[in-house]
Structures are given as C-alpha cells and as structure tokens.
Design a protein around this motif. Structure first.
Motif, PDB file in Angstrom:
ATOM      1  N   GLN A  75       0.831  -1.197   0.000  1.00  0.00           N
ATOM      2  CA  GLN A  75       0.000   0.000   0.000  1.00  0.00           C
ATOM      3  C   GLN A  75       0.870   1.254   0.000  1.00  0.00           C
ATOM      4  O   GLN A  75       0.607   2.230   0.701  1.00  0.00           O
ATOM      5  N   SER A  76       1.926   1.210  -0.790  1.00  0.00           N
ATOM      6  CA  SER A  76       2.839   2.341  -0.924  1.00  0.00           C
ATOM      7  C   SER A  76       2.580   3.015  -2.264  1.00  0.00           C
ATOM      8  O   SER A  76       1.676   2.624  -2.999  1.00  0.00           O
ATOM      9  N   GLN A  77       3.372   4.020  -2.549  1.00  0.00           N
ATOM     10  CA  GLN A  77       3.235   4.731  -3.817  1.00  0.00           C
ATOM     11  C   GLN A  77       4.568   4.714  -4.544  1.00  0.00           C
ATOM     12  O   GLN A  77       5.618   4.912  -3.928  1.00  0.00           O
ATOM     13  N   LEU A  78       4.499   4.492  -5.838  1.00  0.00           N
ATOM     14  CA  LEU A  78       5.702   4.485  -6.657  1.00  0.00           C
ATOM     15  C   LEU A  78       6.136   5.925  -6.893  1.00  0.00           C
ATOM     16  O   LEU A  78       5.349   6.748  -7.362  1.00  0.00           O
ATOM     17  N   CYS A  86      13.828   1.025  -8.336  1.00  0.00           N
ATOM     18  CA  CYS A  86      12.605   1.795  -8.127  1.00  0.00           C
ATOM     19  C   CYS A  86      12.631   2.389  -6.725  1.00  0.00           C
ATOM     20  O   CYS A  86      13.378   1.944  -5.852  1.00  0.00           O
ATOM     21  N   VAL A  87      11.832   3.417  -6.543  1.00  0.00           N
ATOM     22  CA  VAL A  87      11.715   4.086  -5.252  1.00  0.00           C
ATOM     23  C   VAL A  87      10.238   4.099  -4.887  1.00  0.00           C
ATOM     24  O   VAL A  87       9.400   4.479  -5.705  1.00  0.00           O
ATOM     25  N   ILE A  88       9.937   3.648  -3.656  1.00  0.00           N
ATOM     26  CA  ILE A  88       8.554   3.670  -3.179  1.00  0.00           C
ATOM     27  C   ILE A  88       8.477   4.485  -1.893  1.00  0.00           C
ATOM     28  O   ILE A  88       9.475   4.645  -1.182  1.00  0.00           O
ATOM     29  N   PHE A  89       7.275   4.990  -1.612  1.00  0.00           N
ATOM     30  CA  PHE A  89       7.053   5.828  -0.433  1.00  0.00           C
ATOM     31  C   PHE A  89       5.749   5.437   0.237  1.00  0.00           C
ATOM     32  O   PHE A  89       4.749   5.194  -0.430  1.00  0.00           O
ATOM     33  N   ARG A  90       5.800   5.356   1.556  1.00  0.00           N
ATOM     34  CA  ARG A  90       4.593   5.182   2.350  1.00  0.00           C
ATOM     35  C   ARG A  90       4.789   5.957   3.646  1.00  0.00           C
ATOM     36  O   ARG A  90       5.679   5.647   4.445  1.00  0.00           O
TER      37      ARG A  90
END
Length: 101
Positions: A75-78, A86-90
């Motif tokens: 449930q993160s954001q690309l 890749c980098v993801i953020f939550r």
C-alpha cells in the motif's frame, strides 16, 4: 485499505531528490518476491518511509509486474522507476518527511 492520496508532481520531485542519495535497502534476486522478502520490505517501510529497491532479475515487463505487486501489497506509492531500480514511499503516522503541498 490505505487512505493515502496520490502524490502531486511537486511531492514526487521532492521525494526523488531525497531518494537520489539513498542506496538500495532491498535487493530482489533470483528467488524473486518471497514471503520473507515482503516481510523485510514491510519492516523497512515502517522504519524508513522512502525505500530504494533494486530488482536484479527479469526483463523490463517482469520488473514492472514486480513493482506493481510490491506497491499493491505494501500500500505504498511508486515515486520513480529507472532501469532495475525503483523508489517507493509510504508515510508513517508520525512522518519524518514533510511533503510540500
């Protein structure tokens, strides 16, 4: 389940700037996405919020599917996807990263 809003272009740019200096925390190798890898990924996201992931297997389409699976499961954001990285953020409830409006 998650009620996070989509990131604005300025927020993505801000996060990409932070992520530029990061080393990959998670490296996906020949075993692919396993249950233990997902547990480690979840733990890392809870601690760091912003993760750089290296996907050392597969072709472009395979890596895209892996990224989509990871984003959906965590449930993160690309934030960014370039080549095999890749980098993801939550965001955490008590976030350390103050995103621009």
């Amino acid at each position: 389940m998650s009620n996070q809003k989509n990131l604005t272009p300025s927020q993505v740019k801000f996060l990409r700037g932070i992520a530029h200096g990061l080393n990959p925390i998670i490296i996906i190798g020949s075993k692919g996405v396993t249950e233990s890898l997902m547990e480690e990924l979840e733990s890392s996201l809870e601690h760091h919020e912003l993760l750089k992931i290296k996907i050392a297997i597969g072709e472009k389409d395979d890596r895209k599917e892996i990224i989509e699976h990871i984003v959906a499961q965590t449930q993160s954001q690309l934030v960014q996807s370039i080549g095999k990285t890749c980098v993801i953020f939550r965001a955490k409830k008590q976030t350390e990263i103050q995103l621009p409006k």
